[in-house]
Design a protein around this motif. Sequence first.
Motif, PDB file in Angstrom:
ATOM      1  N   GLY A  11      14.201  40.237  28.900  1.00 49.85           N
ATOM      2  CA  GLY A  11      15.393  40.093  28.191  1.00 49.85           C
ATOM      3  C   GLY A  11      16.566  41.173  27.957  1.00 49.85           C
ATOM      4  N   HIS A  12      16.306  42.536  28.199  1.00 51.92           N
ATOM      5  CA  HIS A  12      17.095  43.448  28.312  1.00 51.92           C
ATOM      6  C   HIS A  12      17.697  43.604  29.655  1.00 51.92           C
ATOM      7  N   LEU A  13      16.865  43.406  30.661  1.00 46.45           N
ATOM      8  CA  LEU A  13      17.176  43.239  31.920  1.00 46.45           C
ATOM      9  C   LEU A  13      18.133  42.021  32.367  1.00 46.45           C
ATOM     10  N   THR A  14      17.904  40.864  31.622  1.00 50.53           N
ATOM     11  CA  THR A  14      18.863  39.857  31.631  1.00 50.53           C
ATOM     12  C   THR A  14      20.416  40.275  30.968  1.00 50.53           C
ATOM     13  N   LEU A  15      20.220  41.126  29.870  1.00 52.54           N
ATOM     14  CA  LEU A  15      21.360  41.496  29.648  1.00 52.54           C
ATOM     15  C   LEU A  15      22.372  42.609  30.681  1.00 52.54           C
ATOM     16  N   MET A  16      21.495  43.334  31.155  1.00 51.01           N
ATOM     17  CA  MET A  16      22.104  44.052  32.279  1.00 51.01           C
ATOM     18  C   MET A  16      22.657  43.161  33.268  1.00 51.01           C
ATOM     19  N   GLY A  17      22.070  42.014  33.752  1.00 48.95           N
ATOM     20  CA  GLY A  17      22.625  41.221  34.665  1.00 48.95           C
ATOM     21  C   GLY A  17      23.752  40.493  34.191  1.00 48.95           C
ATOM     22  N   VAL A  18      23.638  40.064  33.027  1.00 50.20           N
ATOM     23  CA  VAL A  18      24.790  39.238  32.446  1.00 50.20           C
ATOM     24  C   VAL A  18      26.162  40.153  32.171  1.00 50.20           C
ATOM     25  N   THR A  19      25.952  41.356  31.772  1.00 52.61           N
ATOM     26  CA  THR A  19      27.213  42.071  31.238  1.00 52.61           C
ATOM     27  C   THR A  19      27.628  43.059  32.152  1.00 52.61           C
ATOM     28  N   SER A  20      26.872  43.266  33.059  1.00 56.12           N
ATOM     29  CA  SER A  20      27.309  44.737  34.040  1.00 56.12           C
ATOM     30  C   SER A  20      27.033  44.338  35.600  1.00 56.12           C
ATOM     31  N   SER A  21      27.632  43.106  36.007  1.00 57.93           N
ATOM     32  CA  SER A  21      27.399  42.551  37.537  1.00 57.93           C
ATOM     33  C   SER A  21      28.396  43.209  38.246  1.00 57.93           C
ATOM     34  N   ARG A  22      29.485  43.660  37.771  1.00 61.75           N
ATOM     35  CA  ARG A  22      30.647  44.595  38.507  1.00 61.75           C
ATOM     36  C   ARG A  22      30.212  46.155  38.503  1.00 61.75           C
ATOM     37  N   HIS A  23      29.172  46.269  37.731  1.00 68.11           N
ATOM     38  CA  HIS A  23      28.615  47.875  37.821  1.00 68.11           C
ATOM     39  C   HIS A  23      27.577  47.871  39.065  1.00 68.11           C
ATOM     40  N   CYS A  48      27.146  39.681  42.636  1.00 66.19           N
ATOM     41  CA  CYS A  48      25.905  39.288  41.961  1.00 66.19           C
ATOM     42  C   CYS A  48      26.124  38.914  40.304  1.00 66.19           C
ATOM     43  N   ASN A  49      27.472  38.468  40.136  1.00 65.39           N
ATOM     44  CA  ASN A  49      27.329  37.892  38.652  1.00 65.39           C
ATOM     45  C   ASN A  49      26.448  36.393  38.613  1.00 65.39           C
ATOM     46  N   VAL A  50      26.334  35.985  37.334  1.00 68.84           N
ATOM     47  CA  VAL A  50      25.753  34.763  36.948  1.00 68.84           C
ATOM     48  C   VAL A  50      26.623  34.105  36.179  1.00 68.84           C
ATOM     49  N   GLN A  51      26.319  32.780  36.117  1.00 67.77           N
ATOM     50  CA  GLN A  51      26.962  31.980  35.192  1.00 67.77           C
ATOM     51  C   GLN A  51      26.387  31.597  33.821  1.00 67.77           C
ATOM     52  N   TRP A  52      25.242  32.059  33.549  1.00 69.90           N
ATOM     53  CA  TRP A  52      24.998  32.260  32.037  1.00 69.90           C
ATOM     54  C   TRP A  52      23.325  32.851  32.299  1.00 69.90           C
ATOM     55  N   ASP A  98      31.428  43.685  31.183  1.00 68.70           N
ATOM     56  CA  ASP A  98      32.731  43.731  32.220  1.00 68.70           C
ATOM     57  C   ASP A  98      33.428  42.248  32.272  1.00 68.70           C
ATOM     58  N   LEU A  99      34.387  42.153  32.982  1.00 65.06           N
ATOM     59  CA  LEU A  99      35.090  40.817  33.058  1.00 65.06           C
ATOM     60  C   LEU A  99      34.144  39.813  33.622  1.00 65.06           C
ATOM     61  N   ALA A 100      33.105  39.899  34.088  1.00 62.77           N
ATOM     62  CA  ALA A 100      32.497  38.759  34.689  1.00 62.77           C
ATOM     63  C   ALA A 100      31.225  38.551  33.703  1.00 62.77           C
ATOM     64  N   THR A 101      31.107  38.919  32.430  1.00 70.42           N
ATOM     65  CA  THR A 101      30.176  38.856  31.614  1.00 70.42           C
ATOM     66  C   THR A 101      30.051  37.259  31.249  1.00 70.42           C
ATOM     67  N   ARG A 146      31.139  36.962  21.315  1.00 70.56           N
ATOM     68  CA  ARG A 146      32.152  36.062  20.729  1.00 70.56           C
ATOM     69  C   ARG A 146      33.469  36.947  20.463  1.00 70.56           C
ATOM     70  N   ALA A 147      33.388  38.327  20.573  1.00 66.83           N
ATOM     71  CA  ALA A 147      34.480  39.078  20.162  1.00 66.83           C
ATOM     72  C   ALA A 147      35.467  39.289  21.588  1.00 66.83           C
ATOM     73  N   MET A 148      34.638  38.888  22.694  1.00 64.77           N
ATOM     74  CA  MET A 148      35.343  38.639  23.960  1.00 64.77           C
ATOM     75  C   MET A 148      35.873  37.477  24.326  1.00 64.77           C
ATOM     76  N   GLY A 149      35.592  36.514  23.367  1.00 66.29           N
ATOM     77  CA  GLY A 149      36.004  35.093  23.625  1.00 66.29           C
ATOM     78  C   GLY A 149      34.937  34.417  24.454  1.00 66.29           C
ATOM     79  N   ILE A 150      33.707  35.002  24.370  1.00 66.51           N
ATOM     80  CA  ILE A 150      32.460  34.238  25.338  1.00 66.51           C
ATOM     81  C   ILE A 150      31.688  33.642  24.096  1.00 66.51           C
ATOM     82  N   GLN A 151      31.649  32.348  24.426  1.00 60.07           N
ATOM     83  CA  GLN A 151      30.979  31.248  23.292  1.00 60.07           C
ATOM     84  C   GLN A 151      29.293  31.103  23.923  1.00 60.07           C
ATOM     85  N   GLY A 152      28.567  31.744  23.071  1.00 60.85           N
ATOM     86  CA  GLY A 152      27.006  31.637  23.483  1.00 60.85           C
ATOM     87  C   GLY A 152      26.372  30.943  22.319  1.00 60.85           C
ATOM     88  N   GLU A 153      24.896  30.940  22.440  1.00 61.88           N
ATOM     89  CA  GLU A 153      24.173  30.162  21.438  1.00 61.88           C
ATOM     90  C   GLU A 153      22.987  31.015  20.926  1.00 61.88           C
TER      91      GLU A 153
END
Length: 575
Positions: free
Chosen positions: A434-446, A460-464, A500-503, A529-536
Motif C-alpha cells: 500500500g505504501h508502494l501504491t502511494l509512491m506510484g500514485v503520487t510520485s510518477s513524475r519523480h 509511468c503515471n496511473v489512472q487510479w 505531483d500533478l499526475a497524482t 481532496r485538498a488537491m481537488g482529487i476525489q477518492g473513496e
Amino acid sequence: MNMKRFATIFISLVLSASVLMAQQRESVWPKGKMPDPQEHQIAAMTDEVAAEGFDAKKHKVAYLEWYDAPSNPNGACMILISGGGYYSCCDVGLVEYWHQELTKAGFQCVKFVYRTPRPEGLPIYQTAWEDGQRAVRMVRSEAGKRGFDPEKIGTVSMSAGSHLALLLATSSQTPAYEKVDALDDIPCHINWAIVNAPAYSTTDGETGTPAIYEGYGSNVKLSPVFKFDEKTCPMTLHHGGNDEYTPTASTLVYRKLRTMGIPAELHLYPDLPHGAYGFERALEFMTQMNFVGNPGYEVDLMARFPDDKDRKEVIKEDVWPEGRMPNAQEHQCVPYLEWHIPAVKKTDAIQIIYSGGSYQGNDPDGLAPARRYLNSLGMTVVTMKYRTPRPEGLPKHITAWEDLQRAVRIVRAEAPARGLDPNRIGIMGSSAGGHLTLMGVTSSRHQSYLPIDEIDKLPCNVQWGIGIYPAYSLTDGLEEPNSTGGNDDSAVLDPDFSFDLATAPMLFIHGDSDGWAAMNSVKTWEQMRAMGIQGELHTLATRNHCFQRSAAPGTGSYTWLDRIWEFLTVKGFNK
C-alpha cells in the motif's frame, strides 16, 4: 371453547390492539412542561405539513412514532432522525427507507420528530437537542414493554439530524434542559450512531451555514458543542466528497473517536454532494460490532476464491533486461510480472496487483483472491513480484519503487497489442504494498531510476490506485507501527510522497484497529481532496492489519472486494 368466552377474548384483543395503535405516536413532553417553547415552532414531518387541513397548533410538541415490531426481533431499537437544516424535518422518503430496511433486519424502529424551524435567541440546535435527550429517555423507558435491550439503542440520521445525533452520541452527560419529571432520571445516552452527512459540525459552518472554507485550513476545527464525554458511543460516519457541509466534519469526528479508543467506521464517497450513502455499510458495521447478534464464524478468504477458473492464460515476463537492473543487489529476489488474462474480457482496463511484506518479502499470490475476483468480472490483471528484502544502503522502498515504475511502463507499452487501453491502468497493494501504491500514485513524475531503453520514454503515471491498509505512510510510523496512531498533528504524510500533478484518485480500505493506523489512509485521502482529487475511503471497525484474510459474512471485511469494482465503476475506469 364456548362462543361467549371466545367472543370476550376476541373483543378484548381488538380493544387492546386499538389502544396499542392509538399509542403509536407519543408526545415527548408532558403538557406544559416543554422547555423553551416558541410560538413559531412545530413538530411535524413535511408531508404532514403539506397535508390538507394541517393545523400547526396541534403539532407543537416533539413526538415519537413507533413502527410495528419486527417479525424477527434482534433485541435492538433504532431511532430514525430526519434532517432539514433545523428548518424542518424533511427526509420523509429516507426515514421510510430506513424503517423498511431496519425492520427487515430485526430492529424495533421509532421515528423521532423534533421542533423546527430554528429557535430564536438560542443556538440553532437547542430545542431539537432538548427534544432529543427527552426522546432517548422515553425510548429507553419502553424497552421492556417493546422487547428490546435498553442498552441496544442506536440512531440513524441525516444532515442537521446527524448534527443532533452527534450531540446525542457525544454529549449525553451535558443536560440540555432542567429535569421536568421522573423520566429525566433515566440516562439519555445512545449506544451507537449511523451518521450521514453531518451538517454544521465544523467551526466554519457551526452557526448554520454550509462550511465557509469547505472544511480546509488550520483554523477549521470540530465544533466545540460536541463534548465527547465518557458515554460517547461507537459510530459509522458516511459523507460525500463534494458535500458543501464538508466531509472534514466526518474525518474530524472519526479522528477524535480514535483518540478515545472508541471503535468507529468512516465511509467517504467520491464526487457525491450532500446526501445519505452506503446504508449497506452501516448494516455491516452493526453486524461487525455485534449490535445485531454475533456475526458468526469467520471464513478464510482463500477458501472463498480457491481457483483461477475465470482465467484464460497466464504470461510471465521479467521486469528488467538482463544486466540492466538499477541498484542490483545480490541478496534480493529477481522481479517479474505475470499477465492474468480473463476467460471473457469485459473491459479494456488493467489492474496491477502486488502484496505487502514489510519490504522484507512479497508474494504475488498474497492477493490472489483480488486477482481472481477481477478476472471473474472480465478485467485483465497483472501481478508483480518486486525486489525484496530491503536494499542495503538505500531507503527501504527504493528498489521496489524502481520495479513498479518499470512495470507500469511495460504494461503501458504492451497494452495495445493485447487489445487493452494503455491509459487505463491502476495499481493496488496492501501494507508495504500500500505504501508502494502511494509512491506510484503520487510520485510518477519523480524519476526513481535513469532510463535504460525505449520503454522508459513512456510515462509511468496511473489512472487510479487502491491502497489496502497502507503502512509507513505517516511520520509517526515510517519504520514501525504508528506510535501515535496517526492521530496527532505531528504525524504528517511521508515526505517521499511528491503529490505531483499526475497524482491519481484512490480507494482506501483500512482496519480501524490496525497498528499501521487507519489515519495513514485518512490523511492521504484528506490531502488528495485538498488537491481537488476525489477518492473513496472505508475503514472497518475493530479490524486489524490483514483484515481480509478471514471474515464473517455480513461484515465489511467479507465484502471488501466489491468496494474495488464499485469504485472503478463510479469513476468510470472499468468501462
